[in-house]
Design a protein around this motif. Structure first.
Motif, PDB file in Angstrom:
ATOM      1  N   THR A  44       0.838  -1.191   0.000  1.00  0.00           N
ATOM      2  CA  THR A  44       0.000   0.000   0.000  1.00  0.00           C
ATOM      3  C   THR A  44       0.876   1.244   0.000  1.00  0.00           C
ATOM      4  O   THR A  44       1.820   1.341   0.788  1.00  0.00           O
ATOM      5  CB  THR A  44      -0.925   0.023   1.222  1.00  0.00           C
ATOM      6  OG1 THR A  44      -1.727  -1.161   1.213  1.00  0.00           O
ATOM      7  CG2 THR A  44      -1.837   1.240   1.198  1.00  0.00           C
ATOM      8  N   SER A  46       0.882   5.611  -0.156  1.00  0.00           N
ATOM      9  CA  SER A  46       0.151   6.884  -0.142  1.00  0.00           C
ATOM     10  C   SER A  46       1.151   8.028  -0.062  1.00  0.00           C
ATOM     11  O   SER A  46       2.263   7.873   0.450  1.00  0.00           O
ATOM     12  CB  SER A  46      -0.829   6.939   1.031  1.00  0.00           C
ATOM     13  OG  SER A  46      -0.145   6.894   2.252  1.00  0.00           O
ATOM     14  N   ASN A  73      -4.987   2.206  -9.043  1.00  0.00           N
ATOM     15  CA  ASN A  73      -6.136   2.783  -8.345  1.00  0.00           C
ATOM     16  C   ASN A  73      -6.071   2.614  -6.831  1.00  0.00           C
ATOM     17  O   ASN A  73      -6.920   3.141  -6.113  1.00  0.00           O
ATOM     18  CB  ASN A  73      -7.433   2.188  -8.891  1.00  0.00           C
ATOM     19  CG  ASN A  73      -7.868   2.836 -10.191  1.00  0.00           C
ATOM     20  OD1 ASN A  73      -8.193   4.019 -10.214  1.00  0.00           O
ATOM     21  ND2 ASN A  73      -7.851   2.083 -11.278  1.00  0.00           N
ATOM     22  N   SER A  74      -5.055   1.903  -6.352  1.00  0.00           N
ATOM     23  CA  SER A  74      -4.883   1.745  -4.908  1.00  0.00           C
ATOM     24  C   SER A  74      -3.954   2.797  -4.322  1.00  0.00           C
ATOM     25  O   SER A  74      -3.824   2.914  -3.102  1.00  0.00           O
ATOM     26  CB  SER A  74      -4.314   0.353  -4.594  1.00  0.00           C
ATOM     27  OG  SER A  74      -2.928   0.272  -4.933  1.00  0.00           O
ATOM     28  N   ALA A  76      -2.831   6.313  -3.099  1.00  0.00           N
ATOM     29  CA  ALA A  76      -3.504   7.516  -2.595  1.00  0.00           C
ATOM     30  C   ALA A  76      -2.630   8.743  -2.815  1.00  0.00           C
ATOM     31  O   ALA A  76      -1.519   8.823  -2.287  1.00  0.00           O
ATOM     32  CB  ALA A  76      -3.824   7.351  -1.112  1.00  0.00           C
ATOM     33  N   ASN A  78      -3.534  12.132  -2.183  1.00  0.00           N
ATOM     34  CA  ASN A  78      -3.685  13.103  -1.076  1.00  0.00           C
ATOM     35  C   ASN A  78      -3.151  14.493  -1.420  1.00  0.00           C
ATOM     36  O   ASN A  78      -2.539  15.156  -0.592  1.00  0.00           O
ATOM     37  CB  ASN A  78      -2.994  12.571   0.193  1.00  0.00           C
ATOM     38  CG  ASN A  78      -3.620  11.287   0.694  1.00  0.00           C
ATOM     39  OD1 ASN A  78      -4.840  11.200   0.827  1.00  0.00           O
ATOM     40  ND2 ASN A  78      -2.799  10.281   0.967  1.00  0.00           N
ATOM     41  N   ILE A 103      -6.673   8.377 -14.056  1.00  0.00           N
ATOM     42  CA  ILE A 103      -6.509   7.484 -12.899  1.00  0.00           C
ATOM     43  C   ILE A 103      -5.871   8.236 -11.735  1.00  0.00           C
ATOM     44  O   ILE A 103      -6.336   8.154 -10.595  1.00  0.00           O
ATOM     45  CB  ILE A 103      -5.658   6.246 -13.273  1.00  0.00           C
ATOM     46  CG1 ILE A 103      -6.427   5.328 -14.225  1.00  0.00           C
ATOM     47  CG2 ILE A 103      -5.235   5.471 -12.018  1.00  0.00           C
ATOM     48  CD1 ILE A 103      -5.562   4.241 -14.854  1.00  0.00           C
ATOM     49  N   LEU A 106      -8.281  10.846 -10.242  1.00  0.00           N
ATOM     50  CA  LEU A 106      -9.357  10.207  -9.467  1.00  0.00           C
ATOM     51  C   LEU A 106      -8.872   9.729  -8.103  1.00  0.00           C
ATOM     52  O   LEU A 106      -9.681   9.556  -7.184  1.00  0.00           O
ATOM     53  CB  LEU A 106      -9.937   9.029 -10.252  1.00  0.00           C
ATOM     54  CG  LEU A 106     -10.869   9.385 -11.416  1.00  0.00           C
ATOM     55  CD1 LEU A 106     -11.165   8.147 -12.258  1.00  0.00           C
ATOM     56  CD2 LEU A 106     -12.173   9.987 -10.884  1.00  0.00           C
ATOM     57  N   ASN A 107      -7.565   9.533  -7.991  1.00  0.00           N
ATOM     58  CA  ASN A 107      -7.004   9.042  -6.740  1.00  0.00           C
ATOM     59  C   ASN A 107      -6.244  10.118  -5.966  1.00  0.00           C
ATOM     60  O   ASN A 107      -5.391   9.810  -5.133  1.00  0.00           O
ATOM     61  CB  ASN A 107      -6.121   7.821  -7.002  1.00  0.00           C
ATOM     62  CG  ASN A 107      -6.941   6.605  -7.402  1.00  0.00           C
ATOM     63  OD1 ASN A 107      -7.599   6.000  -6.558  1.00  0.00           O
ATOM     64  ND2 ASN A 107      -6.951   6.275  -8.680  1.00  0.00           N
ATOM     65  N   GLY A 108      -6.578  11.373  -6.243  1.00  0.00           N
ATOM     66  CA  GLY A 108      -6.106  12.457  -5.384  1.00  0.00           C
ATOM     67  C   GLY A 108      -4.820  13.133  -5.772  1.00  0.00           C
ATOM     68  O   GLY A 108      -4.253  13.891  -4.975  1.00  0.00           O
TER      69      GLY A 108
END
Length: 265
Positions: A44, A46, A73-74, A76, A78, A103, A106-108
């Motif tokens: 993960t 971010s 798409n996983s 982040a 932010n 993409i 859409l994910n920040g």
């Protein structure tokens, strides 16, 4: 960040980072995330609005590789700034760049620049041979300088417009000798007697599909990235599917003329 089975996308992204960092006169931390192998794509990730992320993927059939969609798409964003990079094999990048930009947004992420560079085609050793080359890398350096100027000189850094269609084009499909579209997704590499069982092909397969005990077997899908073929020290891996080989030859003939990178800022 990059997905780069044969090293072309890595070369572009790394070149941007190198030149960009040379412009900065304070200490920065550079994190390299190579998500080519399956294990990395299980992690993960971010970012924060303090980060600048340069993310590169190859173009497969005119789009972002569908095997990467879940991972991409996983991530982040932010509020992090992002530069979208696609690398294609001299045919066309079609809607890959606008898809990657969408993409990320859409994910920040705030996508403030994008580019489409050319790399040696994954199917071929002659189509866009040895690219990105010196000329390409000079453009990479200029692009990095322009990104730096945009970030540091504009009060309100704007998002970027890139070429592409919405809805996206369907994935590009080759045709057979009768002009009928063919699906080469199930085509898999073969192994000849040159194999010395060094296991390199299993180590570099981005899908983890090559059986480590018997490298002539596949335990999963093949995305035709070319890593096992191009990196094999004895040229033991090859494709023999008629439709695949026809398409490879067609690409090498029809798209032999040099195409140049496209930059969007």
């Amino acid at each position: 960040m990059y997905f780069s089975p044969t090293g072309t996308t890595k070369k572009i992204v790394s070149g941007i980072i190198k030149k960009f960092s040379e412009n900065i006169d304070k200490d920065i931390t550079i994190n390299n995330i190579d998500f080519t192998l399956p294990a990395v794509r299980k992690e993960t990730i971010s970012f924060t609005e303090e980060d600048i992320v340069i993310i590169g993927v190859p173009v497969y059939a005119g789009r972002v590789p569908n095997v990467l969609l879940k991972y991409l798409n996983s991530i982040a964003g932010n509020g992090a700034i992002a530069i979208a990079v696609v690398v294609y094999g001299n045919r066309n990048y079609d809607d890959a760049l606008i898809e990657l930009k969408d993409i990320l947004e859409l994910n920040g992420f705030k996508v403030i620049a994008g580019c489409a560079f050319i790399g040696e085609h994954s199917f071929s050793k002659t189509l866009a041979k040895n690219r990105p080359d010196e000329k390409d890398m000079a453009i990479v350096s200029d692009f990095a300088n322009r990104i730096y100027n945009k970030i540091t000189q504009e009060d309100n850094v704007q998002t970027v417009f890139v070429k592409g269609n919405k809805p996206y084009r369907k994935y590009y499909m080759p045709i057979n000798k009768d002009g009928i579209p063919v699906d080469i997704r199930k085509v898999t590499p073969k192994t000849n007697s040159n194999c010395i069982d060094c296991k390199l092909c299993a180590d570099v397969c981005p899908m983890g599909s090559i059986d480590y005990e018997d490298v002539s077997k596949l335990n999963g899908i093949c995305i035709k990235c070319g890593a096992c073929i191009k990196k094999c020290p004895t040229q033991a891996k090859y494709f023999d599917d008629e439709d695949y080989l026809r398409h490879k030859h067609e690409l090498e003939v029809d798209f032999a003329n040099r195409r140049e990178p496209e930059l969007f800022l």
